[in-house]
Write an enzyme that holds these catalytic residues in place. Structure first.
Site, PDB file in Angstrom:
ATOM      1  N   SER A  62       0.764  -1.352  -0.023  1.00 58.26           N
ATOM      2  CA  SER A  62      -0.051  -0.046  -0.079  1.00 58.26           C
ATOM      3  C   SER A  62       0.943   1.167   0.060  1.00 58.26           C
ATOM      4  O   SER A  62       0.151   2.356  -0.118  1.00 58.26           O
ATOM      5  CB  SER A  62      -1.003  -0.065   1.274  1.00 58.26           C
ATOM      6  OG  SER A  62      -2.048  -0.699   0.885  1.00 58.26           O
ATOM      7  N   LYS A  65       0.071   3.320  -2.903  1.00 62.67           N
ATOM      8  CA  LYS A  65      -0.921   4.089  -3.056  1.00 62.67           C
ATOM      9  C   LYS A  65      -0.555   5.617  -3.336  1.00 62.67           C
ATOM     10  O   LYS A  65      -1.290   6.264  -3.638  1.00 62.67           O
ATOM     11  CB  LYS A  65      -1.700   3.975  -2.126  1.00 62.67           C
ATOM     12  CG  LYS A  65      -2.698   2.431  -1.894  1.00 62.67           C
ATOM     13  CD  LYS A  65      -3.196   2.337  -0.788  1.00 62.67           C
ATOM     14  CE  LYS A  65      -3.892   0.706  -0.833  1.00 62.67           C
ATOM     15  NZ  LYS A  65      -4.570   0.453   0.431  1.00 62.67           N
ATOM     16  N   TYR A 189      -3.680  -2.609 -10.197  1.00 62.78           N
ATOM     17  CA  TYR A 189      -3.785  -2.266  -8.811  1.00 62.78           C
ATOM     18  C   TYR A 189      -2.758  -3.404  -7.961  1.00 62.78           C
ATOM     19  O   TYR A 189      -1.718  -3.074  -7.293  1.00 62.78           O
ATOM     20  CB  TYR A 189      -4.975  -2.365  -8.276  1.00 62.78           C
ATOM     21  CG  TYR A 189      -4.843  -2.210  -6.578  1.00 62.78           C
ATOM     22  CD1 TYR A 189      -4.739  -0.982  -5.868  1.00 62.78           C
ATOM     23  CD2 TYR A 189      -5.424  -3.328  -5.709  1.00 62.78           C
ATOM     24  CE1 TYR A 189      -4.618  -1.093  -4.720  1.00 62.78           C
ATOM     25  CE2 TYR A 189      -5.254  -3.465  -4.353  1.00 62.78           C
ATOM     26  CZ  TYR A 189      -5.009  -2.157  -3.821  1.00 62.78           C
ATOM     27  OH  TYR A 189      -5.129  -2.157  -2.378  1.00 62.78           O
ATOM     28  N   TYR A 237      -4.824   3.778   8.114  1.00 59.17           N
ATOM     29  CA  TYR A 237      -6.100   3.051   8.101  1.00 59.17           C
ATOM     30  C   TYR A 237      -6.514   3.694   9.566  1.00 59.17           C
ATOM     31  O   TYR A 237      -6.498   4.362   9.907  1.00 59.17           O
ATOM     32  CB  TYR A 237      -5.880   1.469   7.932  1.00 59.17           C
ATOM     33  CG  TYR A 237      -5.342   1.024   6.834  1.00 59.17           C
ATOM     34  CD1 TYR A 237      -5.580   1.568   5.579  1.00 59.17           C
ATOM     35  CD2 TYR A 237      -4.162   0.407   6.826  1.00 59.17           C
ATOM     36  CE1 TYR A 237      -4.903   1.204   4.260  1.00 59.17           C
ATOM     37  CE2 TYR A 237      -3.654  -0.160   5.470  1.00 59.17           C
ATOM     38  CZ  TYR A 237      -4.023   0.428   4.313  1.00 59.17           C
ATOM     39  OH  TYR A 237      -3.321   0.114   3.332  1.00 59.17           O
ATOM     40  N   VAL A 255       1.228  -3.681   3.791  1.00 56.32           N
ATOM     41  CA  VAL A 255       0.973  -4.938   4.452  1.00 56.32           C
ATOM     42  C   VAL A 255       2.482  -5.862   4.065  1.00 56.32           C
ATOM     43  O   VAL A 255       2.528  -6.726   4.912  1.00 56.32           O
ATOM     44  CB  VAL A 255      -0.298  -5.763   4.097  1.00 56.32           C
ATOM     45  CG1 VAL A 255      -1.417  -5.175   4.717  1.00 56.32           C
ATOM     46  CG2 VAL A 255      -0.214  -5.963   2.408  1.00 56.32           C
TER      47      VAL A 255
HETATM   48  N1  GLU Z   1      -2.208  -5.179  -1.817  1.00 54.71           N
HETATM   49  C1  GLU Z   1      -2.852  -5.059  -0.599  1.00 54.71           C
HETATM   50  C2  GLU Z   1      -4.365  -5.328  -0.624  1.00 54.71           C
HETATM   51  O1  GLU Z   1      -4.912  -4.625  -1.481  1.00 54.71           O
HETATM   52  C3  GLU Z   1      -2.371  -3.754   0.118  1.00 54.71           C
HETATM   53  C4  GLU Z   1      -2.932  -3.491   1.359  1.00 54.71           C
HETATM   54  C5  GLU Z   1      -1.991  -2.929   2.295  1.00 54.71           C
HETATM   55  O2  GLU Z   1      -0.702  -2.814   1.907  1.00 54.71           O
HETATM   56  O3  GLU Z   1      -2.350  -2.288   3.291  1.00 54.71           O
HETATM   57  O4  GLU Z   1      -4.856  -5.980   0.285  1.00 54.71           O
END
Ligand code: GLU
Length: 306
Positions: A62, A65, A189, A237, A255
């Site tokens: 993430s 992002k 993604y 988050y 993650v």
């Molecule tokens: N590719 C992971 C997902 O979409 C990213 C989530 C993350 O890194 O927090 O669940």
């Protein structure tokens, strides 16, 4: 700030009894050794200091992002906010529930639904491979390093098991907030999430957000402020409040166990420790940033000169 501090943080983290739990909902990520720990810092005077496994690549997940939001803000500016909100969420990073409640508008670009919409926006008029090339080009430029690549095995692994993300994509599509087919948007993604970088590369990427390398910034100053505000309020988050309380830096977690953090005008920092806490954020990575922030008075909420 010197390398001895990073070595001390590294030793403290290596001695920490709780490593956290490696993400196993993406099977490829479950294979990573939870004992890894790396940290790298870029400073305004041009120095880069590192300790531990700072040159070992990991799956940025993430943190990517931030890459797509940076590109999308440059391309769409204000129009992006018609499709995604700018408020923190108290739901989990992959919550389907809040899309239903808000008629398909994700709360912010850092929860999964918001990031899928951002990637979908980048895909308009392009094929996935072109959009991924654009993302890689952007990251390589910002990090001053062409040796940054996508791990196809990780992307494939998530494609097969990422049912929550498939649910999110279909929900977005049902609310007419996904222009491309679910498989195209999600395929892109999953691949952006599977970009592999080391702490050293990620810290160099973060220099433009910290505004310590402004003459090479690929993003306008007003967008840098927007991104930093979102990282501070939404970057961890439903653990963002706790992170601001303990660390006090705009930061984005993934993650894979990486965290990119910035101290505006002063430093960019990348840490990596694969084990996560219950919110899906790196457990020892957060503790390391807390130690660094406290030692250097780098919280943006410090009442006196940093
Ligand atoms: N590719 C992971 C997902 O979409 C990213 C989530 C993350 O890194 O927090 O669940």
């Amino acid at each position: 700030m010197d390398v001895d501090l990073l070595e001390k943080i590294c030793a403290d983290m290596r001695g920490a009894p709780d490593l956290g739990k490696v993400a196993d909902y993406i099977p490829e990520l479950a294979k990573v050794d939870p004992r890894h720990f790396g940290i790298s810092v870029c400073l305004a005077d041009g120095r880069q200091l590192s300790a531990g496994d700072a040159d070992v690549e990991f799956s940025v997940q993430s943190v990517s992002k931030v890459f797509t939001l940076s590109i999308a803000l440059g391309r769409f500016g204000e129009r992006l906010w018609q499709r995604v909100g700018r408020e923190p969420s108290t739901n989990a990073f992959n919550s389907v529930h809040e899309l239903e409640v808000h008629d398909g508008i994700p709360p912010n670009p850092f929860v999964n639904s918001g990031a899928i919409v951002t990637t979908d926006a980048l895909l308009v008029g392009a094929r996935p491979r072109e959009t991924l090339a654009e993302i890689l080009h952007f990251v390589r430029y910002a990090a001053s390093d062409d040796d940054i690549h996508i791990d196809a095995a990780v992307a494939r692994s998530e494609k097969l098991t990422g049912d929550k993300n498939w649910a999110l994509a279909h929900m977005l599509r049902a609310y007419r907030n996904l222009d491309n087919a679910c498989a195209l948007a999600l395929g892109t993604y999953f691949h952006q999430c599977a970009i592999r970088m080391s702490c050293e590369q990620l810290a160099r990427f973060g220099r433009f957000l910290a505004h310590i390398h402004p003459h090479r910034s690929p993003v306008r100053a007003e967008h840098v402020r927007n991104i930093n505000a979102l990282m501070l309020t939404c970057g961890h988050y439903d653990g963002s409040g706790e992170f601001a309380f303990r660390v006090g830096m705009p930061a984005k977690s993934g993650v894979g166990g990486g965290i990119l953090a910035v101290v505006p005008g002063i430093a960019s920092v990348a840490v990596w420790s694969p084990g996560l806490n219950k919110h899906g954020n790196s457990l020892r990575g957060t503790a390391a940033l807390e130690e660094l922030s406290t030692a250097c008075r780098w919280s943006v909420f410090e009442p006196h000169d940093r």
